[in-house]
Design a protein around this motif. Structure first.
Motif, PDB file in Angstrom:
ATOM      1  N   UNK A 192       6.696  16.267  13.659  1.00 40.03           N
ATOM      2  CA  UNK A 192       6.500  16.953  12.391  1.00 40.03           C
ATOM      3  C   UNK A 192       6.184  15.916  11.311  1.00 40.03           C
ATOM      4  N   UNK A 193       5.801  16.416  10.138  1.00 39.79           N
ATOM      5  CA  UNK A 193       5.548  15.509   9.014  1.00 39.79           C
ATOM      6  C   UNK A 193       6.813  14.757   8.638  1.00 39.79           C
ATOM      7  N   UNK A 194       7.953  15.433   8.665  1.00 41.56           N
ATOM      8  CA  UNK A 194       9.215  14.765   8.326  1.00 41.56           C
ATOM      9  C   UNK A 194       9.485  13.599   9.278  1.00 41.56           C
ATOM     10  N   UNK A 195       9.214  13.805  10.543  1.00 38.13           N
ATOM     11  CA  UNK A 195       9.483  12.749  11.520  1.00 38.13           C
ATOM     12  C   UNK A 195       8.558  11.550  11.339  1.00 38.13           C
ATOM     13  N   UNK A 196       7.270  11.799  11.125  1.00 38.96           N
ATOM     14  CA  UNK A 196       6.354  10.662  10.993  1.00 38.96           C
ATOM     15  C   UNK A 196       6.620   9.905   9.697  1.00 38.96           C
ATOM     16  N   UNK A 197       6.955  10.610   8.621  1.00 34.12           N
ATOM     17  CA  UNK A 197       7.259   9.922   7.362  1.00 34.12           C
ATOM     18  C   UNK A 197       8.550   9.129   7.492  1.00 34.12           C
ATOM     19  N   UNK A 198       9.540   9.700   8.169  1.00 33.08           N
ATOM     20  CA  UNK A 198      10.768   8.947   8.422  1.00 33.08           C
ATOM     21  C   UNK A 198      10.493   7.674   9.192  1.00 33.08           C
ATOM     22  N   UNK A 199       9.607   7.762  10.176  1.00 34.33           N
ATOM     23  CA  UNK A 199       9.229   6.579  10.962  1.00 34.33           C
ATOM     24  C   UNK A 199       8.513   5.544  10.101  1.00 34.33           C
ATOM     25  N   UNK A 200       7.541   5.975   9.322  1.00 30.09           N
ATOM     26  CA  UNK A 200       6.790   5.036   8.480  1.00 30.09           C
ATOM     27  C   UNK A 200       7.703   4.309   7.506  1.00 30.09           C
ATOM     28  N   UNK A 201       8.735   4.998   7.041  1.00 33.51           N
ATOM     29  CA  UNK A 201       9.647   4.397   6.062  1.00 33.51           C
ATOM     30  C   UNK A 201      10.576   3.364   6.695  1.00 33.51           C
ATOM     31  N   UNK A 202      10.621   3.269   8.025  1.00 30.47           N
ATOM     32  CA  UNK A 202      11.415   2.221   8.669  1.00 30.47           C
ATOM     33  C   UNK A 202      10.642   0.908   8.795  1.00 30.47           C
ATOM     34  N   UNK A 203       9.353   0.912   8.519  1.00 30.64           N
ATOM     35  CA  UNK A 203       8.550  -0.295   8.694  1.00 30.64           C
ATOM     36  C   UNK A 203       9.008  -1.398   7.751  1.00 30.64           C
ATOM     37  N   UNK A 204       9.027  -2.608   8.252  1.00 31.74           N
ATOM     38  CA  UNK A 204       9.368  -3.749   7.400  1.00 31.74           C
ATOM     39  C   UNK A 204       8.366  -3.908   6.263  1.00 31.74           C
ATOM     40  N   UNK A 205       7.087  -3.645   6.537  1.00 36.16           N
ATOM     41  CA  UNK A 205       6.075  -3.733   5.486  1.00 36.16           C
ATOM     42  C   UNK A 205       6.302  -2.712   4.385  1.00 36.16           C
ATOM     43  N   UNK A 206       6.722  -1.510   4.748  1.00 35.77           N
ATOM     44  CA  UNK A 206       7.028  -0.473   3.761  1.00 35.77           C
ATOM     45  C   UNK A 206       8.196  -0.890   2.886  1.00 35.77           C
ATOM     46  N   UNK A 207       9.241  -1.436   3.504  1.00 36.59           N
ATOM     47  CA  UNK A 207      10.412  -1.859   2.735  1.00 36.59           C
ATOM     48  C   UNK A 207      10.061  -2.984   1.767  1.00 36.59           C
ATOM     49  N   UNK A 208       9.203  -3.896   2.190  1.00 41.02           N
ATOM     50  CA  UNK A 208       8.781  -4.986   1.308  1.00 41.02           C
ATOM     51  C   UNK A 208       7.910  -4.454   0.154  1.00 41.02           C
ATOM     52  N   UNK A 209       7.084  -3.445   0.449  1.00 44.61           N
ATOM     53  CA  UNK A 209       6.297  -2.804  -0.609  1.00 44.61           C
ATOM     54  C   UNK A 209       7.232  -2.192  -1.652  1.00 44.61           C
ATOM     55  N   UNK A 210       8.253  -1.454  -1.208  1.00 39.86           N
ATOM     56  CA  UNK A 210       9.188  -0.828  -2.139  1.00 39.86           C
ATOM     57  C   UNK A 210       9.877  -1.859  -3.028  1.00 39.86           C
ATOM     58  N   UNK A 211      10.239  -2.986  -2.434  1.00 39.12           N
ATOM     59  CA  UNK A 211      10.895  -4.032  -3.217  1.00 39.12           C
ATOM     60  C   UNK A 211      10.008  -4.523  -4.354  1.00 39.12           C
ATOM     61  N   UNK A 212       8.700  -4.525  -4.120  1.00 41.33           N
ATOM     62  CA  UNK A 212       7.773  -5.037  -5.128  1.00 41.33           C
ATOM     63  C   UNK A 212       7.321  -3.957  -6.115  1.00 41.33           C
ATOM     64  N   UNK A 213       7.037  -2.748  -5.609  1.00 38.92           N
ATOM     65  CA  UNK A 213       6.365  -1.747  -6.439  1.00 38.92           C
ATOM     66  C   UNK A 213       7.143  -0.451  -6.639  1.00 38.92           C
ATOM     67  N   UNK A 214       8.227  -0.240  -5.925  1.00 43.78           N
ATOM     68  CA  UNK A 214       8.946   1.014  -6.056  1.00 43.78           C
ATOM     69  C   UNK A 214       8.262   2.157  -5.314  1.00 43.78           C
ATOM     70  N   UNK A 215       8.766   3.363  -5.547  1.00 44.99           N
ATOM     71  CA  UNK A 215       8.354   4.509  -4.736  1.00 44.99           C
ATOM     72  C   UNK A 215       7.198   5.310  -5.328  1.00 44.99           C
ATOM     73  N   UNK A 216       6.870   5.133  -6.598  1.00 48.35           N
ATOM     74  CA  UNK A 216       5.994   6.085  -7.290  1.00 48.35           C
ATOM     75  C   UNK A 216       4.635   6.238  -6.603  1.00 48.35           C
ATOM     76  N   UNK A 217       3.870   5.149  -6.461  1.00 47.15           N
ATOM     77  CA  UNK A 217       2.506   5.259  -5.941  1.00 47.15           C
ATOM     78  C   UNK A 217       2.486   5.573  -4.455  1.00 47.15           C
ATOM     79  N   UNK A 218       3.314   4.873  -3.679  1.00 42.72           N
ATOM     80  CA  UNK A 218       3.314   5.128  -2.237  1.00 42.72           C
ATOM     81  C   UNK A 218       3.860   6.530  -1.950  1.00 42.72           C
ATOM     82  N   UNK A 219       4.732   7.022  -2.834  1.00 41.68           N
ATOM     83  CA  UNK A 219       5.241   8.384  -2.677  1.00 41.68           C
ATOM     84  C   UNK A 219       4.132   9.421  -2.758  1.00 41.68           C
TER      85      UNK A 219
END
Length: 251
Positions: A192-219
């Motif tokens: 489902x969409x919930x599952x794939x988004x949950x998976x994408x949010x576990x990526x190390x690259x995603x976490x590093x993006x959040x640290x730099x830019x926050x959730x607004x744009x990637x959200x």
């Protein structure tokens, strides 16, 4: 020994959303060894490989450098979990029949890990490393593929440098074991969409993006992905493996 920890923060989601490796792969690897006394699942994460190894081995040692990952691992009476870096463990010499490393070798100090692997492997023991990169959506329309590509492109600059080893399918690493050719394996699941988004949010690259830019744009990108995903999509990852047998010869 330093430990590159990109996953403790999202360890609960890692256990919930990471795809499962095919049981057929673990069974195949177990059949390459004559004795099935002990296996070591190194960088076990949520223990998904370790618990399957427990079907075939008398004892499974499952290590991870992250206490949070160990705390979220699947319990199993035949699996002994403990915190340890890959390059130095309390495992006994010549005690392990099979070593598995799933989607983690690229974080290791390769030379030190291979020395440790040779120390603990029995002669004729097997070591298996595998990885996977971006998934494929065989049935997706062009709109969904474009939205997913936007997500990939946004995250791409934020991957740790070790990511390039994954993208090369581990083919570029010096592998100091006589190599065994094995059949292809892959992961495939309907999500489902919930599952794939949950998976994408576990990526190390995603976490590093959040640290730099926050959730607004990637959200906003993830909202479009959710809209475009539909009910379910078939998600497919080919696995890239390096499998070798330890001769036991002194070096």
């Amino acid at each position: 020994m330093s430990f590159k920890d990109y996953f403790s923060r999202q360890s609960a989601d890692y256990a919930r959303f990471r795809p499962r490796y095919p049981v057929e792969l673990i069974q195949y690897l177990s059949e390459l060894v004559e004795e099935k006394k002990a296996a070591w699942d190194c960088a076990t994460g949520n223990g998904q490989v370790a618990t399957v190894l427990a079907r075939y081995f008398e004892r499974v040692y499952a290590t991870d450098g992250s206490q949070a990952q160990i705390d979220n691992a699947e319990p199993n009476e035949k699996v002994e979990y403990f915190v340890s870096v890959a390059e130095s463990t309390p495992l006994s010499p010549d005690s392990i029949d099979l070593i598995t490393v799933a989607q983690a070798f690229h974080w290791f100090d390769a030379d030190r890990f291979f020395r440790e692997a040779k120390r603990v492997l029995k002669p004729d023991g097997i070591i298996a490393l595998w990885t996977y990169a971006f998934f494929h959506l065989p049935d997706a329309d062009e709109r969904l593929k474009a939205t997913l590509q936007t997500f990939y492109d946004t995250i791409d600059p934020f991957w740790p440098p070790e990511r390039h080893i994954v993208m090369e399918g581990y083919r570029s690493i010096p592998f100091p074991f006589p190599e065994i050719e094995i059949p292809p394996f892959a992961m495939s699941i309907e999500w489902t969409a919930e599952q794939v988004i949950g998976y994408l949010c576990t990526w190390s690259g995603f976490q590093r993006y959040l640290d730099r830019h926050g959730e607004a744009e990637i959200g906003k990108v993830l909202e479009r992905l959710e809209e475009d995903w539909g009910d379910r999509q078939r998600v497919y990852w080919p696995l890239h493996l390096r499998v070798g047998r330890y001769s036991g010869a002194a070096e």
